[in-house]
Design an enzyme around this catalytic site. Structure first.
Site, short mmCIF file in Angstrom:
data_model
loop_
_atom_site.label_atom_id
_atom_site.label_comp_id
_atom_site.label_asym_id
_atom_site.label_seq_id
_atom_site.Cartn_x
_atom_site.Cartn_y
_atom_site.Cartn_z
N ASP B 10 39.06 58.74 32.29
CA ASP B 10 40.07 58.63 31.48
C ASP B 10 39.93 57.27 30.33
OD1 ASP B 10 40.42 56.37 33.03
OD2 ASP B 10 42.05 57.58 34.39
N SER B 11 40.88 56.68 30.14
CA SER B 11 40.70 55.49 29.03
C SER B 11 39.61 54.32 29.59
CB SER B 11 42.14 55.11 28.72
OG SER B 11 42.70 54.30 29.94
N ILE B 12 39.72 54.38 31.03
CA ILE B 12 38.89 53.15 31.49
C ILE B 12 37.46 53.56 31.33
CG2 ILE B 12 38.55 51.73 33.67
CD1 ILE B 12 41.40 52.70 34.42
#
Lengths: 243, 243
Positions: B10-12
């Site tokens: 995901d965004s990480i």
């Protein structure tokens, strides 16, 4: 397979994925749009780079050639004869000739490849001397092994060749010297880049790519932004072609 | 073609090529040895990630599958029901089931692929509230949309599944909480990573990769180090197989 951007060069390219590096920033800029691959070889000059060309950019590959390639050599070619790093020295006429061979090979691999030549960065001779003393103490050279003037001679040949061949170029040698205090602001050891210096290269590469046809802002996302997904029917948006 | 390491998450993961990011650091660690490709999708949970699997890891590709893949989801799945981000919520049983589908798909793409599951990071609820207030002012939620306790529930399922399937895992939820002050030291907004938090993920991924069979230190360079090149006969070393 998404477009690939290859960064071909010497240590300034090899180190471009360190913290604040221009390669990593480029990968972030083109996130979800293109892959950025680093092909940086510390210490290499253009003469030695020619031995890698056919391996890194094979002409007979079933894999599509990169969409774009940055060619960032010259810092080692410009090492002075008769000084500590003379083994890396390549005469400026040969440097230009080698760069031409590299561009011709890349265009043979893909006539549509966006090729961007980057000149060597400026040299802070004082910074080089300090670095040498920190590494070798009293045994350090007493004369710089690279000069800014000589790096400029190579930079001009690089820019001139790009014009002759009709490819893009970035005169990072001149660009960096427009800023006061460039010596310490952009260079960490008189030659390699600080995070600020990396930011200049990143900005210039993005600018040239965007002015050509490789603008990240205009490229589509690979998959929908999460806000476009309808939780009750998540599959729907993935079936559409435009998000 | 050199080995590829894909970072799927995901965004990480998507943000892992920003300055100090764990993805960029990994690319630097494996420089001249493996390519690191980012496949990070901000806001995605495992339910939505399933729609991407066949595109990112096609089973019928002529291109060799990645040598290794990190799977780093859960932070969005663990968003609480009835709070601001409930659209991203996936029940923990389904999260585990989705992760299993992802692993099975990757192993089908390549039985030898090194698959590393990474748990969601811990959540600093106070940091999330501060972030919400900075974004939405008085309209901000008065209760956190994620809790550390719930992230821990998902983390445990992730680790348990890895054991069941015999793949590697990194319990970043537990690891980060071993350090006093992890809330501000490792998390920038209560959820995403600071450079120090990125360094923890980078260190843990390198450790797990090295303990498996993907140790950068033991992998050969793609081409000779410049010091091995004899200036009088540069072609010689390129003809040899061992440098």
């Amino acid at each position: 397979m998404r477009p690939r951007i290859v960064l071909f060069g010497d240590s300034i390219t090899e180190q471009s994925f360190r913290s604040g590096g221009w390669g990593a920033s480029l990968a972030d800029t083109y996130s979800r749009k293109a892959d950025v691959l680093v092909r940086g070889y510390g210490g290499y000059n253009t003469r030695w780079a020619l031995f890698l060309l056919h391996h890194i950019f094979p002409l007979d590959s079933s894999i599509k050639a990169p969409a774009a390639t940055t060619v960032f050599f010259g810092a080692n070619d410009a090492a002075l004869q008769g000084r500590n790093n003379e083994r890396q020295h390549v005469p400026v006429e040969e440097y230009k000739d080698n760069l031409q061979k590299i561009v011709q090979h890349l265009k043979k691999a893909s006539p549509t490849m966006l090729v961007v030549l980057i000149t060597p960065p400026p040299v802070d001779e004082e910074g080089r001397m300090e670095f040498a003393r920190s590494q070798y103490g009293e045994k350090a050279m007493t004369q710089p092994e690279r000069t800014n003037e000589m790096a400029g001679v190579y930079a001009r040949q690089c820019v001139e060749l790009a014009k002759e061949l009709g490819v893009c170029s970035i005169d990072i040698w001149s660009k960096m010297q427009e800023t006061e205090g460039w010596q310490k602001k952009f260079l960490s050891d008189g030659l390699h880049l600080t995070p600020e210096g990396n930011a200049v290269v990143h900005q210039e590469v993005v600018k040239v790519f965007s002015e050509a046809w490789l603008s990240a802002a205009e490229m589509p996302y690979d998959f929908p932004h999460h806000s476009k997904i309808v939780p009750q029917d998540p599959g729907k948006v993935f079936q559409q072609k435009c998000w």
